[in-house]
Design an enzyme around this catalytic site. Structure first.
Site, PDB file in Angstrom:
ATOM      1  N   GLU A 124       0.815  -1.204   0.000  1.00 56.94           N
ATOM      2  CA  GLU A 124       0.000   0.000   0.000  1.00 56.94           C
ATOM      3  C   GLU A 124       0.855   1.264   0.000  1.00 56.94           C
ATOM      4  O   GLU A 124       1.944   1.297   0.587  1.00 56.94           O
ATOM      5  CB  GLU A 124      -0.922  -0.025   1.225  1.00 56.94           C
ATOM      6  CG  GLU A 124      -1.996  -1.087   1.065  1.00 56.94           C
ATOM      7  CD  GLU A 124      -2.794  -1.365   2.326  1.00 56.94           C
ATOM      8  OE1 GLU A 124      -2.353  -0.967   3.422  1.00 56.94           O
ATOM      9  OE2 GLU A 124      -3.865  -1.969   2.208  1.00 56.94           O
ATOM     10  N   CYS A 137       3.453   8.586   1.131  1.00 55.54           N
ATOM     11  CA  CYS A 137       4.013   7.667   2.123  1.00 55.54           C
ATOM     12  C   CYS A 137       4.263   6.332   1.407  1.00 55.54           C
ATOM     13  O   CYS A 137       3.330   5.653   0.981  1.00 55.54           O
ATOM     14  CB  CYS A 137       3.005   7.522   3.257  1.00 55.54           C
ATOM     15  SG  CYS A 137       3.537   6.415   4.541  1.00 55.54           S
ATOM     16  N   CYS A 144       6.607  -6.715   7.334  1.00 52.90           N
ATOM     17  CA  CYS A 144       7.787  -6.266   8.083  1.00 52.90           C
ATOM     18  C   CYS A 144       8.231  -7.408   8.980  1.00 52.90           C
ATOM     19  O   CYS A 144       7.390  -8.089   9.574  1.00 52.90           O
ATOM     20  CB  CYS A 144       7.417  -5.037   8.921  1.00 52.90           C
ATOM     21  SG  CYS A 144       8.831  -4.255   9.724  1.00 52.90           S
ATOM     22  N   CYS A 148       6.712  -4.551  16.075  1.00 54.07           N
ATOM     23  CA  CYS A 148       6.332  -3.507  17.037  1.00 54.07           C
ATOM     24  C   CYS A 148       4.885  -3.795  17.453  1.00 54.07           C
ATOM     25  O   CYS A 148       4.028  -4.014  16.601  1.00 54.07           O
ATOM     26  CB  CYS A 148       6.464  -2.131  16.408  1.00 54.07           C
ATOM     27  SG  CYS A 148       8.142  -1.844  15.809  1.00 54.07           S
ATOM     28  N   CYS A 151       1.767  -1.909  15.949  1.00 54.43           N
ATOM     29  CA  CYS A 151       1.743  -1.654  14.502  1.00 54.43           C
ATOM     30  C   CYS A 151       1.073  -2.801  13.752  1.00 54.43           C
ATOM     31  O   CYS A 151       1.434  -3.962  13.922  1.00 54.43           O
ATOM     32  CB  CYS A 151       3.166  -1.452  13.988  1.00 54.43           C
ATOM     33  SG  CYS A 151       3.255  -1.301  12.196  1.00 54.43           S
ATOM     34  N   GLY A 208       6.966  -1.746   6.158  1.00 57.43           N
ATOM     35  CA  GLY A 208       8.337  -2.242   6.130  1.00 57.43           C
ATOM     36  C   GLY A 208       9.348  -1.353   6.813  1.00 57.43           C
ATOM     37  O   GLY A 208       9.087  -0.193   7.141  1.00 57.43           O
ATOM     38  N   GLU A 209      10.522  -1.926   7.043  1.00 54.24           N
ATOM     39  CA  GLU A 209      11.630  -1.211   7.665  1.00 54.24           C
ATOM     40  C   GLU A 209      12.643  -0.881   6.553  1.00 54.24           C
ATOM     41  O   GLU A 209      13.346  -1.773   6.062  1.00 54.24           O
ATOM     42  CB  GLU A 209      12.262  -2.103   8.755  1.00 54.24           C
ATOM     43  CG  GLU A 209      13.587  -1.615   9.299  1.00 54.24           C
ATOM     44  CD  GLU A 209      13.589  -0.144   9.700  1.00 54.24           C
ATOM     45  OE1 GLU A 209      12.798   0.260  10.554  1.00 54.24           O
ATOM     46  OE2 GLU A 209      14.407   0.618   9.128  1.00 54.24           O
ATOM     47  N   SER A 240      12.128   6.926   7.692  1.00 50.68           N
ATOM     48  CA  SER A 240      11.823   6.606   9.090  1.00 50.68           C
ATOM     49  C   SER A 240      12.304   5.208   9.427  1.00 50.68           C
ATOM     50  O   SER A 240      12.036   4.255   8.700  1.00 50.68           O
ATOM     51  CB  SER A 240      10.306   6.707   9.291  1.00 50.68           C
ATOM     52  OG  SER A 240       9.953   6.223  10.571  1.00 50.68           O
ATOM     53  N   SER A 262      11.607   6.192  15.008  1.00 50.91           N
ATOM     54  CA  SER A 262      10.394   5.775  15.723  1.00 50.91           C
ATOM     55  C   SER A 262      10.804   5.466  17.161  1.00 50.91           C
ATOM     56  O   SER A 262      11.206   4.356  17.473  1.00 50.91           O
ATOM     57  CB  SER A 262       9.804   4.530  15.069  1.00 50.91           C
ATOM     58  OG  SER A 262       9.364   4.850  13.783  1.00 50.91           O
ATOM     59  N   LEU A 263      10.682   6.461  18.009  1.00 49.24           N
ATOM     60  CA  LEU A 263      11.214   6.323  19.371  1.00 49.24           C
ATOM     61  C   LEU A 263      10.198   5.655  20.296  1.00 49.24           C
ATOM     62  O   LEU A 263      10.439   4.590  20.842  1.00 49.24           O
ATOM     63  CB  LEU A 263      11.597   7.720  19.880  1.00 49.24           C
ATOM     64  CG  LEU A 263      12.405   7.761  21.150  1.00 49.24           C
ATOM     65  CD1 LEU A 263      13.767   7.101  20.961  1.00 49.24           C
ATOM     66  CD2 LEU A 263      12.592   9.199  21.624  1.00 49.24           C
ATOM     67  N   HIS A 264       9.096   6.324  20.548  1.00 47.84           N
ATOM     68  CA  HIS A 264       7.926   5.781  21.256  1.00 47.84           C
ATOM     69  C   HIS A 264       8.108   5.472  22.738  1.00 47.84           C
ATOM     70  O   HIS A 264       7.117   5.250  23.445  1.00 47.84           O
ATOM     71  CB  HIS A 264       7.363   4.536  20.568  1.00 47.84           C
ATOM     72  CG  HIS A 264       7.111   4.705  19.101  1.00 47.84           C
ATOM     73  ND1 HIS A 264       6.525   5.825  18.575  1.00 47.84           N
ATOM     74  CD2 HIS A 264       7.397   3.904  18.040  1.00 47.84           C
ATOM     75  CE1 HIS A 264       6.440   5.698  17.247  1.00 47.84           C
ATOM     76  NE2 HIS A 264       6.967   4.557  16.904  1.00 47.84           N
ATOM     77  N   ASN A 339      -3.299   5.004  16.044  1.00 45.51           N
ATOM     78  CA  ASN A 339      -4.377   4.632  15.126  1.00 45.51           C
ATOM     79  C   ASN A 339      -4.761   3.188  15.385  1.00 45.51           C
ATOM     80  O   ASN A 339      -3.954   2.287  15.161  1.00 45.51           O
ATOM     81  CB  ASN A 339      -3.916   4.783  13.672  1.00 45.51           C
ATOM     82  CG  ASN A 339      -3.827   6.239  13.280  1.00 45.51           C
ATOM     83  OD1 ASN A 339      -4.765   7.004  13.479  1.00 45.51           O
ATOM     84  ND2 ASN A 339      -2.689   6.627  12.750  1.00 45.51           N
ATOM     85  N   CYS A 382      -1.081   5.979   9.819  1.00 41.42           N
ATOM     86  CA  CYS A 382       0.153   5.310  10.238  1.00 41.42           C
ATOM     87  C   CYS A 382      -0.132   3.982  10.904  1.00 41.42           C
ATOM     88  O   CYS A 382      -0.947   3.909  11.814  1.00 41.42           O
ATOM     89  CB  CYS A 382       0.878   6.125  11.301  1.00 41.42           C
ATOM     90  SG  CYS A 382       1.395   7.701  10.764  1.00 41.42           S
TER      91      CYS A 382
HETATM   92  N1  SAH Z   1       9.363   0.776   9.819  1.00 40.96           N
HETATM   93  C1  SAH Z   1       9.593   2.160   9.867  1.00 40.96           C
HETATM   94  C2  SAH Z   1       8.705   2.989   8.965  1.00 40.96           C
HETATM   95  C3  SAH Z   1       7.249   2.625   8.876  1.00 40.96           C
HETATM   96  S1  SAH Z   1       6.202   2.933  10.232  1.00 40.96           S
HETATM   97  C4  SAH Z   1       9.479   2.656  11.271  1.00 40.96           C
HETATM   98  O1  SAH Z   1       9.001   1.929  12.133  1.00 40.96           O
HETATM   99  O2  SAH Z   1       9.905   3.771  11.512  1.00 40.96           O
HETATM  100  C5  SAH Z   1       5.871   4.685  10.221  1.00 40.96           C
HETATM  101  C6  SAH Z   1       5.511   5.250  11.608  1.00 40.96           C
HETATM  102  O3  SAH Z   1       4.196   4.868  12.016  1.00 40.96           O
HETATM  103  C7  SAH Z   1       6.447   4.744  12.681  1.00 40.96           C
HETATM  104  O4  SAH Z   1       6.840   5.790  13.524  1.00 40.96           O
HETATM  105  C8  SAH Z   1       5.584   3.769  13.413  1.00 40.96           C
HETATM  106  O5  SAH Z   1       6.064   3.522  14.683  1.00 40.96           O
HETATM  107  C9  SAH Z   1       4.244   4.437  13.375  1.00 40.96           C
HETATM  108  N2  SAH Z   1       3.119   3.559  13.678  1.00 40.96           N
HETATM  109  C10 SAH Z   1       3.056   2.231  13.496  1.00 40.96           C
HETATM  110  N3  SAH Z   1       1.843   1.768  13.898  1.00 40.96           N
HETATM  111  C11 SAH Z   1       1.131   2.825  14.318  1.00 40.96           C
HETATM  112  C12 SAH Z   1      -0.209   2.992  14.811  1.00 40.96           C
HETATM  113  N4  SAH Z   1      -1.037   1.971  14.904  1.00 40.96           N
HETATM  114  N5  SAH Z   1      -0.599   4.232  15.139  1.00 40.96           N
HETATM  115  C13 SAH Z   1       0.225   5.294  14.978  1.00 40.96           C
HETATM  116  N6  SAH Z   1       1.472   5.189  14.519  1.00 40.96           N
HETATM  117  C14 SAH Z   1       1.938   3.987  14.188  1.00 40.96           C
HETATM  118 FE1  SF4 Z   2       7.851  -2.592  11.076  1.00 42.66          FE
HETATM  119 FE2  SF4 Z   2       7.871   0.061  11.460  1.00 42.66          FE
HETATM  120 FE3  SF4 Z   2       5.636  -1.389  11.947  1.00 42.66          FE
HETATM  121 FE4  SF4 Z   2       7.744  -1.611  13.560  1.00 42.66          FE
HETATM  122  S1  SF4 Z   2       6.496   0.237  13.235  1.00 42.66           S
HETATM  123  S2  SF4 Z   2       6.527  -3.310  12.742  1.00 42.66           S
HETATM  124  S3  SF4 Z   2       9.428  -1.410  12.129  1.00 42.66           S
HETATM  125  S4  SF4 Z   2       6.624  -1.090   9.962  1.00 42.66           S
END
Ligand code: SAH
Ligand code: SF4
Length: 411
Positions: A124, A137, A144, A148, A151, A208-209, A240, A262-264, A339, A382
């Site tokens: 997508e 995007c 992936c 996480c 995600c 994906g990463e 990212s 992506s710190l979190h 989200n 996201c």
């Molecule tokens: N894999 C890479 C890039 C894709 S994710 C990464 O993790 O950085 C893009 C962003 O969306 C990341 O910061 C990720 O942590 C965030 N993300 C993933 N799932 C999410 C969700 N359900 N709600 C909000 N942000 C989310």
């Molecule tokens: Fe992969 Fe990024 Fe989702 Fe983590 S947040 S599972 S690295 S796509």
């Protein structure tokens, strides 16, 4: 005529495979200029001494004019165009679906050939129009390998890395669909920036990463930022990563785009749970890699993404710890309201909590925009990306596709 099909599981699978992998002509999209010239010479259709000139000509048609068929390349002779078409393709991938959200966000579901993955894959791409800019995007992998916990993409098993062509195809097709090449019309009613390019920014934040697919991503981004082609400024391209520390320096050095992390979480215990790659590359190493990012300055800050999870990482103490952790790094902090997706146990923080968190960070001197969720109604926000084919149980999908083939077999 009736086509007879073996519909046992194996037979159906073979039939699908045969249909999904027609003899593919190699694409010219995604090659460097030198590789492009070499491909033409190797095919025996261009003499060595013309290679550079022809590569330049094709580059212009593919990336400035956005042509997806050799027949549109008017300053190339008819004979050479026919030869090009016999050996190569510059065609776009198959779009399975285009969805348009009430807020103008668009999501495309692309289907690419298996390339060793055993079956066609789907990914997508999302377009987010805003005042003064349009952000695309882009996905870098099918699914992936990282998991996480908040995600949606992370619940999908990796099928494979995308190729350079497939990464670029997302940009080229989006620009086609938005009328973002010279002499093209924008669809009626489309929400796009009032002036300038329709796709003005790209973020590697789809599925994906990207740093687990470094070479293909690098090549694609260097082509996207090439001044004689797609010409996107590197300052308008953001990659990212969840924190693949060994590739962070190379990202700055070899690609030179903007970095987002992506710190979190601000401590290893919590980050281990949310972003499990943290067990391999803990915060201390990640933050050190950020401090050493080539080109880092107040004009070129790192974006730290922080998803707001109710009662998990959203207290004022977390905000304080965040400010402390990032001390001295030219940074922007991007607060992302979580989200939700079907089956998740997390909830998004209350709006009031998010605002308090943002205020604290603002007062500490950081720009901390709260990322407004976009395209939630089409699961385009996201972390919500996960292709439909994956949602359907494999066995159901095979049965459905076998039925479709069977249906088409009747003449
Ligand atoms: N894999 C890479 C890039 C894709 S994710 C990464 O993790 O950085 C893009 C962003 O969306 C990341 O910061 C990720 O942590 C965030 N993300 C993933 N799932 C999410 C969700 N359900 N709600 C909000 N942000 C989310
Ligand atoms: Fe992969 Fe990024 Fe989702 Fe983590 S947040 S599972 S690295 S796509």
């Amino acid at each position: 005529m009736t086509l007879s099909l073996d519909l046992t599981a194996e037979g159906a699978r073979d039939a699908l495979r045969a249909r999904a992998t027609p003899a593919e002509k190699p694409t010219l999209i995604g090659l460097t200029r030198v590789e492009l010239g070499a491909a033409l010479v190797e095919a025996g259709i261009v003499p060595e001494r013309q290679a550079k000139m022809r590569a330049q000509q094709l580059w212009h048609w593919m990336y400035v004019r956005g042509v997806s068929d050799f027949s549109g390349m008017f300053n190339i002779s008819k004979d050479l165009r026919a030869e090009l078409d016999r050996h190569f393709t510059v065609a776009r991938p198959e779009i399975v679906e285009e969805q348009i959200s009430a807020d103008g966000t668009r999501k495309w579901l692309f289907r690419f050939p298996p390339r060793g993955a055993g079956r066609p894959v789907e990914i997508e791409t999302v377009y987010i129009p805003e005042e003064g800019r349009g952000t695309l995007c882009i996905s870098s992998q099918v699914g992936c390998t990282l998991t996480c916990s908040f995600c949606h993409t992370g619940t999908q098993k990796l099928v494979r890395n995308l190729t350079t062509e497939e990464i670029l195809a997302q940009l080229l097709t989006a620009r086609d669909r938005l009328g973002d090449f010279p002499d093209r019309d924008t669809p009626d009613g489309a929400i796009v920036p009032a002036e300038g390019r329709k796709v003005s920014n790209i973020v590697m934040m789809g599925m994906g990463e990207p740093l687990y697919n470094f070479e293909a991503v690098k090549k694609a981004l260097l082509i996207a930022s090439d001044g004689d082609g797609l010409s996107l400024s590197k300052r308008r391209i953001t990659l990212s990563t969840s924190g693949v520390v060994p590739e962070i320096f190379r990202t700055g050095e070899e690609i030179g785009v903007m970095l987002a992390i992506s710190l979190h979480a601000t401590n290893d215990d919590l980050r281990d749970l949310l972003v499990p790659i943290n067990k391999k590359y803990p915060l201390k190493e990640l933050i050190a890699a950020c401090r050493a990012y080539p080109g880092l300055s107040n004009a070129r800050r790192i974006t730290f993404e922080y998803v707001m999870l109710k009662d998990v990482n959203d207290s004022l103490d977390d905000a304080k710890a965040l400010v402390k952790l990032l001390k001295g790094i030219p940074a922007k902090i991007n607060l992302i309201p979580f989200n939700p997706w079907p089956g998740t146990n997390y909830q998004c923080s209350d709006w009031e909590t998010i605002e308090k968190f943002a205020d604290y960070i603002n007062n500490a001197g950081y720009a901390s925009p709260i990322r407004t969720p976009r395209g939630r109604d089409i699961l385009a926000a996201c972390g919500q990306l996960k292709s439909e084919s994956e949602r359907m149980r494999k066995v159901d999908r095979l049965a459905l596709e076998a039925m479709m083939i069977a249906g088409h077999g009747e003449a």
